[in-house]
Design an enzyme around this catalytic site. Structure first.
Site, PDB file in Angstrom:
ATOM      1  N   GLU A   1      11.757  -7.243   5.811  1.00 39.83           N
ATOM      2  CA  GLU A   1      10.818  -7.824   4.964  1.00 39.83           C
ATOM      3  C   GLU A   1      10.780  -9.155   5.339  1.00 39.83           C
ATOM      4  OE1 GLU A   1      11.447  -6.653   1.062  1.00 39.83           O
ATOM      5  OE2 GLU A   1       9.576  -7.665   0.340  1.00 39.83           O
TER       6      GLU A   1
ATOM      7  N   ASN B   1       3.405  -0.382  -2.210  1.00 39.63           N
ATOM      8  CA  ASN B   1       4.912  -0.406  -2.064  1.00 39.63           C
ATOM      9  C   ASN B   1       5.208  -0.693  -3.542  1.00 39.63           C
ATOM     10  OD1 ASN B   1       7.843  -0.869  -0.945  1.00 39.63           O
ATOM     11  ND2 ASN B   1       7.235  -2.502  -2.475  1.00 39.63           N
ATOM     12  N   GLU B   2       6.096   0.315  -4.004  1.00 40.07           N
ATOM     13  CA  GLU B   2       6.717   0.296  -5.376  1.00 40.07           C
ATOM     14  C   GLU B   2       5.498  -0.399  -6.252  1.00 40.07           C
ATOM     15  OE1 GLU B   2      10.399  -1.947  -5.846  1.00 40.07           O
ATOM     16  OE2 GLU B   2      11.592  -0.495  -4.648  1.00 40.07           O
TER      17      GLU B   2
ATOM     18  N   TYR C   1      18.770   2.813  -4.252  1.00 39.27           N
ATOM     19  CA  TYR C   1      19.561   1.992  -3.788  1.00 39.27           C
ATOM     20  C   TYR C   1      21.022   2.354  -4.500  1.00 39.27           C
ATOM     21  CZ  TYR C   1      16.548  -1.386  -1.851  1.00 39.27           C
ATOM     22  OH  TYR C   1      15.422  -1.633  -0.763  1.00 39.27           O
TER      23      TYR C   1
ATOM     24  N   GLU D   1      13.320   2.925   1.591  1.00 39.64           N
ATOM     25  CA  GLU D   1      14.177   1.614   1.296  1.00 39.64           C
ATOM     26  C   GLU D   1      15.493   2.563   0.494  1.00 39.64           C
ATOM     27  OE1 GLU D   1      12.795  -1.493  -1.051  1.00 39.64           O
ATOM     28  OE2 GLU D   1      10.810  -1.556  -0.030  1.00 39.64           O
TER      29      GLU D   1
ATOM     30  N   GLN E   1      18.317  -3.826   4.559  1.00 42.15           N
ATOM     31  CA  GLN E   1      17.236  -3.981   5.585  1.00 42.15           C
ATOM     32  C   GLN E   1      17.791  -4.255   6.841  1.00 42.15           C
ATOM     33  OE1 GLN E   1      14.296  -7.066   4.312  1.00 42.15           O
ATOM     34  NE2 GLN E   1      14.155  -5.920   2.171  1.00 42.15           N
TER      35      GLN E   1
HETATM   36  O1  AHR Z   1      14.449  -4.438  -0.276  1.00 42.86           O
HETATM   37  C1  AHR Z   1      14.424  -5.628  -1.385  1.00 42.86           C
HETATM   38  C2  AHR Z   1      13.363  -5.008  -2.222  1.00 42.86           C
HETATM   39  O2  AHR Z   1      13.744  -3.860  -3.152  1.00 42.86           O
HETATM   40  C3  AHR Z   1      11.719  -4.700  -1.648  1.00 42.86           C
HETATM   41  O3  AHR Z   1      11.062  -5.722  -1.591  1.00 42.86           O
HETATM   42  C4  AHR Z   1      11.495  -3.763  -2.959  1.00 42.86           C
HETATM   43  O4  AHR Z   1      10.482  -2.871  -2.484  1.00 42.86           O
HETATM   44  C5  AHR Z   1      12.631  -3.313  -3.457  1.00 42.86           C
HETATM   45  O5  AHR Z   1      12.442  -3.228  -4.864  1.00 42.86           O
END
Ligand code: AHR
Length: 492
Positions: free
Chosen positions: A25, A172-173, A240, A296, A345
């Site tokens: 990103e 995205n999101e 995450y 992600e 990332q």
């Molecule tokens: O990876 C960091 C961020 O986490 C990304 O920009 C977003 O899609 C997610 O919340």
């Protein structure tokens, strides 16, 4: 002694190589400094791309790269990033650190990077703050070979031929930074935007990926599959791993045994989350046409002290590699539905595979886990089972001591990756392979204290080595796996 059975007579799904993808990103030092330094940089580069990074990612077998975001994608206007660099607009990257984005890395640079890496491209479009026309024109610019305003503009900017675009994300999101939409509203927006993501070439059918749920939000999956399932090729999922909570995530390097267990339990939840989303997808798509795209994933620690909090820079230790190995085994096991994944990332941000400091570069333990698993790419997943103790923190939080997956290459070689998550105990295993006379086993290992990591002063402290604590039997092998280890066996 734990019993490990692998059944070559039980071929399951194909392990799509794209499960081993990464995500880059416009965030912190992921693209600028970490990947792209510009043609005039003293750091060795080819057309502006760091040579050390390109070489490392190629050696890791990177199959696919997601770009330009993340939250950045829904604020990105692609036309700002084409044409002569001196004329490109400068803007503030409001999401990430408030720094100036000079747009010197844009569409042409991204495809040049993919060319150098020999990997496929996954581009995410702007649904949150962009127009249908803007998204539609970007796809035309990237993929159309005929005469059209966008294809002509691409030629003017130096690319005669269109590029191969394998995946295109429609936002995205969008439940969060991508517009704070409800599932119903986004599903209808998806239908509208995706309609104009045209297929311009028979040789390059672009796979359309819809924004999927945040972690365990199964309602989002249900609504999306019901309203728009027929118009998508993939539904994304973001998950995450957090040791404590979002306010206090925990340090990358300073943690005790209890925190180690909390991290692993959080990581292991992805297994259940994938299962629950898959069950819903199965109802609408029993033939598994739509992939679950975990675009992600990874550990999100507190940022390293003294660094810009908006840059999400964190170190990476053996604990991170254990989580990577555990997660990649889980993805393999779900490869009937999970057809792509992208760790967050690639460089210098969150659970990266490499870190840079000026001209210096180091590979993280997570890199070595990816490199070990490379042998699974495009193999056939096999039925397999390994007995294991389980650590239970409470009813919701648990993780196995041993976690594995096994696959078979076209030439019959069996690839098995096993993670021993125990901090203190070696694991004795007895592996038996149905109907096989085993003639040769080779193995590699990544192991160490969970805090071990590489620094710019000692970049080779943690790395993969050969492993020989195993013995062949007629139909398999026995092995002793050290605590905190990721081991790959190749069995012939
Ligand atoms: O990876 C960091 C961020 O986490 C990304 O920009 C977003 O899609 C997610 O919340």
């Amino acid at each position: 002694m734990e019993k490990y059975l692998i059944n070559p007579n039980q071929p399951l799904s194909k392990i799509n190589r794209d499960i081993y993808g990464t995500f880059s990103e416009h965030l912190g030092r992921c693209i600028y400094e970490g990947t792209y330094v510009g043609e005039d940089s003293p750091i060795p580069n080819v057309n502006g791309m760091r040579k050390d990074i390109v070489d490392a990612l190629k050696a890791m077998g990177l199959p696919v790269l997601r770009w330009p975001g993340g939250c950045f994608a829904d604020e990105y206007h692609w036309k700002d990033g084409i044409g002569p660099k001196e004329k490109r607009k400068k803007m503030i990257n409001t999401h990430w650190g408030g720094v100036i984005e000079d747009n010197s890395f844009g569409t042409h640079e991204f495809f040049e990077l993919c060319r150098q890496l020999g990997c496929d491209a996954y581009v995410t479009g702007n649904l949150g703050s962009g127009t249908v026309q803007e998204m539609s024109e970007w796809v035309e610019y990237m993929t159309f070979d005929g005469v059209s305003p966008m294809a002509d503009l691409r030629r003017e900017n130096g690319s005669e031929k269109p590029w191969r675009l394998k995946y295109f994300g429609v936002g995205n999101e969008n439940w969060g930074c991508g517009g704070n939409m409800s599932a119903e509203f986004y599903a209808d927006q998806y239908r509208r935007y995706a309609t104009y993501v045209r297929q311009y070439s028979r040789d390059n059918r672009v796979m359309k990926i819809a924004c999927g749920p945040n972690g365990g939000d199964v309602n989002w999956t249900d609504v999306l599959m019901k309203r728009a399932g027929g118009m998508m090729d993939g539904l994304s999922l973001h998950y995450y791993t957090i040791t404590h909570d979002w306010g206090h995530k925990g340090s990358a390097l300073e943690f005790d045994d209890e925190e180690y267990a909390l991290t692993l339990a959080s990581a292991y939840q992805i297994d259940d989350i994938i299962t629950r989303h898959s069950e819903i997808m199965n109802r609408y798509d029993p033939r598994k046409r739509v992939g679950l795209i975990v675009d992600e994933w990874g550990i999100w620690h507190d940022v390293e002290e003294g660094t810009n909090p908006g840059f999400l820079y964190q170190q990476n230790a053996i604990r991170d590699a254990i989580v990577a190995g555990m997660t990649l085994n889980i993805f393999n096991k779900h490869s009937d539905r999970v057809t792509m994944a992208n760790i967050a990332q690639t460089i210098n941000v969150l659970q990266s595979v490499a870190l840079t400091d000026g001209a210096d570069m180091l590979l993280t333990p997570t890199y070595y886990a990816f490199a070990l698993f490379r042998d699974h790419q495009d193999n056939t997943l096999l039925g397999s089972h390994l007995t294991t103790p389980v650590t239970e923190i409470d009813r919701r939080r648990k993780f196995p001591t041993l976690i594995e997956s096994a696959s078979m290459k076209e030439d019959g070689t069996i690839v098995s990756t096993i993670v021993n998550t125990s901090l203190t105990e070696s694991a004795e295993i007895l592996c038996q392979i149905a109907d096989r006379r085993v003639t040769e086993v080779t193995a590699e290992i990544l192991t160490g204290d969970p805090h071990d990591h590489n620094t710019f002063e000692t970049p080779d402290k943690v790395k993969t080595t050969g492993f020989d604590a195993f013995e062949l039997t007629a139909d398999g092998f026995t092995a002793t796996l050290p605590p905190c280890s990721v081991v790959k066996f190749l069995v012939r």
